[in-house]
Design an enzyme around this catalytic site. Structure first.
Site, PDB file in Angstrom:
ATOM      1  N   GLY A 174       5.887   9.594  -9.281  1.00  0.00           N
ATOM      2  CA  GLY A 174       4.546   9.388  -8.750  1.00  0.00           C
ATOM      3  C   GLY A 174       4.483   9.138  -7.263  1.00  0.00           C
ATOM      4  N   GLY A 208       2.584   9.147  -4.791  1.00  0.00           N
ATOM      5  CA  GLY A 208       1.238   9.112  -4.212  1.00  0.00           C
ATOM      6  C   GLY A 208       1.238   8.177  -3.026  1.00  0.00           C
ATOM      7  N   ALA A 209       0.111   7.527  -2.788  1.00  0.00           N
ATOM      8  CA  ALA A 209       0.001   6.697  -1.586  1.00  0.00           C
ATOM      9  C   ALA A 209       1.129   5.677  -1.521  1.00  0.00           C
ATOM     10  CB  ALA A 209      -1.360   6.012  -1.554  1.00  0.00           C
ATOM     11  N   ASN A 245      -0.712  -2.557  -9.177  1.00  0.00           N
ATOM     12  CA  ASN A 245      -1.585  -3.724  -9.182  1.00  0.00           C
ATOM     13  C   ASN A 245      -1.781  -4.200 -10.613  1.00  0.00           C
ATOM     14  OD1 ASN A 245      -2.313  -4.278  -6.434  1.00  0.00           O
ATOM     15  ND2 ASN A 245      -3.497  -2.391  -6.430  1.00  0.00           N
ATOM     16  N   LYS A 287      -2.910 -11.427  -5.814  1.00  0.00           N
ATOM     17  CA  LYS A 287      -3.188 -10.037  -5.423  1.00  0.00           C
ATOM     18  C   LYS A 287      -4.317  -9.478  -6.268  1.00  0.00           C
ATOM     19  CE  LYS A 287      -2.902  -6.107  -3.453  1.00  0.00           C
ATOM     20  NZ  LYS A 287      -2.145  -4.987  -3.924  1.00  0.00           N
ATOM     21  N   SER A 303      -7.557   1.708  -3.243  1.00  0.00           N
ATOM     22  CA  SER A 303      -7.169   2.776  -4.178  1.00  0.00           C
ATOM     23  C   SER A 303      -8.187   2.974  -5.286  1.00  0.00           C
ATOM     24  CB  SER A 303      -5.786   2.495  -4.759  1.00  0.00           C
ATOM     25  OG  SER A 303      -5.772   1.265  -5.451  1.00  0.00           O
TER      26      SER A 303
HETATM   27  N1  LIG Z   1      -2.985   2.722  -2.389  1.00  0.00           N
HETATM   28  C1  LIG Z   1      -2.848   1.454  -2.047  1.00  0.00           C
HETATM   29  O1  LIG Z   1      -3.204   1.033  -0.917  1.00  0.00           O
HETATM   30  C2  LIG Z   1      -2.282   0.464  -3.006  1.00  0.00           C
HETATM   31  C3  LIG Z   1      -2.088   0.780  -4.346  1.00  0.00           C
HETATM   32  N2  LIG Z   1      -1.518  -0.146  -5.177  1.00  0.00           N
HETATM   33  C4  LIG Z   1      -1.276   0.158  -6.589  1.00  0.00           C
HETATM   34  O2  LIG Z   1      -0.127   1.013  -6.665  1.00  0.00           O
HETATM   35  C5  LIG Z   1      -0.237   1.885  -7.802  1.00  0.00           C
HETATM   36  C6  LIG Z   1      -0.169   3.333  -7.321  1.00  0.00           C
HETATM   37  O3  LIG Z   1      -1.322   3.529  -6.545  1.00  0.00           O
HETATM   38  P1  LIG Z   1      -1.465   4.726  -5.491  1.00  0.00           P
HETATM   39  O4  LIG Z   1      -0.158   5.066  -4.913  1.00  0.00           O
HETATM   40  O5  LIG Z   1      -2.593   4.369  -4.598  1.00  0.00           O
HETATM   41  O6  LIG Z   1      -1.919   5.917  -6.461  1.00  0.00           O
HETATM   42  P2  LIG Z   1      -1.999   7.490  -6.126  1.00  0.00           P
HETATM   43  O7  LIG Z   1      -3.051   8.026  -7.041  1.00  0.00           O
HETATM   44  O8  LIG Z   1      -2.094   7.711  -4.680  1.00  0.00           O
HETATM   45  O9  LIG Z   1      -0.569   8.015  -6.584  1.00  0.00           O
HETATM   46  C7  LIG Z   1      -0.212   8.166  -7.937  1.00  0.00           C
HETATM   47  C8  LIG Z   1       0.725   9.339  -7.971  1.00  0.00           C
HETATM   48  O10 LIG Z   1       1.273   9.449  -9.274  1.00  0.00           O
HETATM   49  C9  LIG Z   1       1.362  10.832  -9.548  1.00  0.00           C
HETATM   50  N3  LIG Z   1       1.489  11.080 -10.978  1.00  0.00           N
HETATM   51  C10 LIG Z   1       0.634  10.786 -11.955  1.00  0.00           C
HETATM   52  N4  LIG Z   1       1.153  11.158 -13.141  1.00  0.00           N
HETATM   53  C11 LIG Z   1       2.360  11.735 -12.866  1.00  0.00           C
HETATM   54  C12 LIG Z   1       3.376  12.333 -13.649  1.00  0.00           C
HETATM   55  N5  LIG Z   1       3.237  12.427 -14.980  1.00  0.00           N
HETATM   56  N6  LIG Z   1       4.463  12.817 -13.039  1.00  0.00           N
HETATM   57  C13 LIG Z   1       4.611  12.716 -11.704  1.00  0.00           C
HETATM   58  N7  LIG Z   1       3.686  12.151 -10.890  1.00  0.00           N
HETATM   59  C14 LIG Z   1       2.576  11.678 -11.491  1.00  0.00           C
HETATM   60  C15 LIG Z   1       0.098  11.413  -8.979  1.00  0.00           C
HETATM   61  O11 LIG Z   1       0.251  12.801  -8.878  1.00  0.00           O
HETATM   62  P3  LIG Z   1      -0.931  13.769  -8.398  1.00  0.00           P
HETATM   63  O12 LIG Z   1      -0.729  13.877  -6.921  1.00  0.00           O
HETATM   64  O13 LIG Z   1      -0.656  15.044  -9.133  1.00  0.00           O
HETATM   65  O14 LIG Z   1      -2.237  13.125  -8.768  1.00  0.00           O
HETATM   66  C16 LIG Z   1       0.036  10.677  -7.656  1.00  0.00           C
HETATM   67  O15 LIG Z   1       0.767  11.364  -6.667  1.00  0.00           O
HETATM   68  C17 LIG Z   1      -1.583   1.543  -8.447  1.00  0.00           C
HETATM   69  O16 LIG Z   1      -1.404   0.604  -9.499  1.00  0.00           O
HETATM   70  C18 LIG Z   1      -2.369   0.905  -7.304  1.00  0.00           C
HETATM   71  O17 LIG Z   1      -3.384   0.033  -7.788  1.00  0.00           O
HETATM   72  C19 LIG Z   1      -1.104  -1.381  -4.731  1.00  0.00           C
HETATM   73  C20 LIG Z   1      -1.298  -1.723  -3.415  1.00  0.00           C
HETATM   74  C21 LIG Z   1      -1.934  -0.853  -2.474  1.00  0.00           C
HETATM   75  C1  LIG Z   2      -6.578  -3.462  -1.291  1.00  0.00           C
HETATM   76  C2  LIG Z   2      -5.224  -2.901  -1.234  1.00  0.00           C
HETATM   77  C3  LIG Z   2      -5.099  -1.780  -0.263  1.00  0.00           C
HETATM   78  C4  LIG Z   2      -4.294  -3.958  -0.703  1.00  0.00           C
HETATM   79  O1  LIG Z   2      -2.996  -3.527  -0.714  1.00  0.00           O
HETATM   80  C5  LIG Z   2      -4.833  -2.488  -2.654  1.00  0.00           C
HETATM   81  O2  LIG Z   2      -4.178  -3.218  -3.348  1.00  0.00           O
HETATM   82  C6  LIG Z   2      -5.299  -1.199  -3.210  1.00  0.00           C
HETATM   83  O3  LIG Z   2      -5.854  -0.398  -2.487  1.00  0.00           O
HETATM   84  O4  LIG Z   2      -5.108  -1.000  -4.424  1.00  0.00           O
END
Ligand SMILES: NC(=O)C1=CN([C@@H]2O[C@H](COP(=O)(O)OP(=O)(O)OC[C@H]3O[C@@H](n4cnc5c(N)ncnc54)[C@H](OP(=O)(O)O)[C@@H]3O)[C@@H](O)[C@H]2O)C=CC1
Ligand SMILES: CC(C)(CO)C(=O)C(=O)O
Length: 295
Positions: free
Chosen positions: A8, A10-11, A103, A180, A249
């Site tokens: 995964g 992603g971000a 989270n 958090k 997110s």
């Molecule tokens: N973004 C933020 O600022 C923060 C996020 N978080 C937490 O971190 C966690 C991740 O969030 P975030 O990174 O934002 O999420 P994103 O949606 O940006 O990233 C999730 C990634 O997982 C991928 N994915 C989903 N299913 C699969 C699979 N079966 N195989 C491979 N890849 C897969 C998605 O692919 P695809 O590109 O195809 O959709 C995507 O790239 C969450 O719980 C969020 O709440 C915590 C702190 C800060």
């Molecule tokens: C609010 C923030 C960016 C803090 O890390 C977060 O947890 C999210 O975007 O899911």
């Protein structure tokens, strides 16, 4: 050489994969759903790139002898656990440690029965990360990551040696996770209003944020967390002091028409509140309204 697979990118996952790939002494495989060529991360100190091994299916892992691994880092959203399961089935061996990066407060529950408890590392991340597109990430500040103390936690921290993110163990993970969650619970207001962090300057929005946080604090305390009385004020002031255009997110998911982690971030407050006989009407209401809005 330590072998890792990150599911995964992603971000958050893409940001962490980019930093892990800088080390050069880790064998990193990135398990992707939407393919891309390389990782490009915008950091407070400029651009960092990486071209780790990218794999698009568990079958390819098996064909290329890339499993099992020493570490799996799960960085998918909480609503994608089912889609990530096939990767875990291939990647996890008897000694594999699994870091669940998300989270919420239900990291262990999500993987119970699939990963031995002593090999599971729940991870709380506190830095804002965005992904403008596949393989492209933005980390606005380095922030911190916390894991429970112990051998597995210490081993996770060691993976990020030399990384500018403050990665450490804590002897009170429950409090870290619930503190958090208070920040994330308030973030439902951003998703509801479809507005980034600057909405916290609106007095009404700020009041709703504080109510959501107050319910989270009451339930978190019942769950054993140590939480200060002024967290609501801290959360609102944190949103007000940060970049007004910062997208959390949950808002990012709603704006993109993706599912939302409502149950993991606000629903859990309602569910655990019911267990303790604590009313959580504001969190229940915002879950209902956001589900209806997205329906
Ligand atoms: N973004 C933020 O600022 C923060 C996020 N978080 C937490 O971190 C966690 C991740 O969030 P975030 O990174 O934002 O999420 P994103 O949606 O940006 O990233 C999730 C990634 O997982 C991928 N994915 C989903 N299913 C699969 C699979 N079966 N195989 C491979 N890849 C897969 C998605 O692919 P695809 O590109 O195809 O959709 C995507 O790239 C969450 O719980 C969020 O709440 C915590 C702190 C800060
Ligand atoms: C609010 C923030 C960016 C803090 O890390 C977060 O947890 C999210 O975007 O899911």
């Amino acid at each position: 050489m330590t072998t890792l697979a990150l599911i995964g990118p992603g971000a958050i996952g893409g940001t962490l994969a980019t930093w892990l790939a800088q080390r050069g002494d880790l064998d990193l495989t990135v398990c992707v759903r939407t393919p891309f060529e390389r990782l490009v991360l915008e950091t407070p100190d400029g651009e960092v790139t990486a071209t780790p091994r990218l794999v698009t299916s568990p079958e390819i892992l098996e064909e290329r002898g890339l499993a099992p691994v020493d570490w799996v880092l799960v960085a998918t959203k909480a609503y994608d656990d089912a889609t990530a399961a096939p990767w875990l089935k291939t990647l996890v061996g008897p000694d594999t440690r699994v870091a669940v990066i998300r989270n919420g407060v239900e990291h262990r529950e999500a993987f119970a029965g699939r990963v031995a408890d002593e090999n599971l590392v729940p991870v709380i991340v506190d830095f804002p990360a965005e992904r403008p597109g596949p393989g492209v990430f933005r980390q606005r500040r380095y922030g911190w990551i916390r894991v429970p103390e112990g051998a597995a936690g210490e081993a996770f921290v060691a993976l990020f040696e030399g990384c500018p993110i403050d990665v450490a163990t804590t002897d009170d993970f429950v409090s870290v996770a619930w503190r958090k969650l208070a920040l994330n619970a308030a973030g439902a207001v951003n998703a509801m209003t479809l507005k980034p962090s600057g909405v916290a300057h609106d007095p009404g929005a700020a009041a709703v944020m504080k109510t959501l946080v107050a319910e989270c604090v009451a339930v978190g305390r019942a769950e054993g967390a140590t939480l200060s009385d002024d967290i609501g004020e801290q959360v609102v002031e944190g949103y007000r002091a940060g970049p007004p255009d910062m997208v959390n997110s949950l808002l990012a998911d709603r704006a993109a028409g993706r599912p939302m982690e409502l149950d993991a971030r606000n629903g859990v407050i309602v569910r655990r509140g019911e267990k303790h006989g604590i009313a959580t009407p504001a969190n229940a209401m915002i879950v209902a309204l956001l589900n209806a809005a997205a329906g």
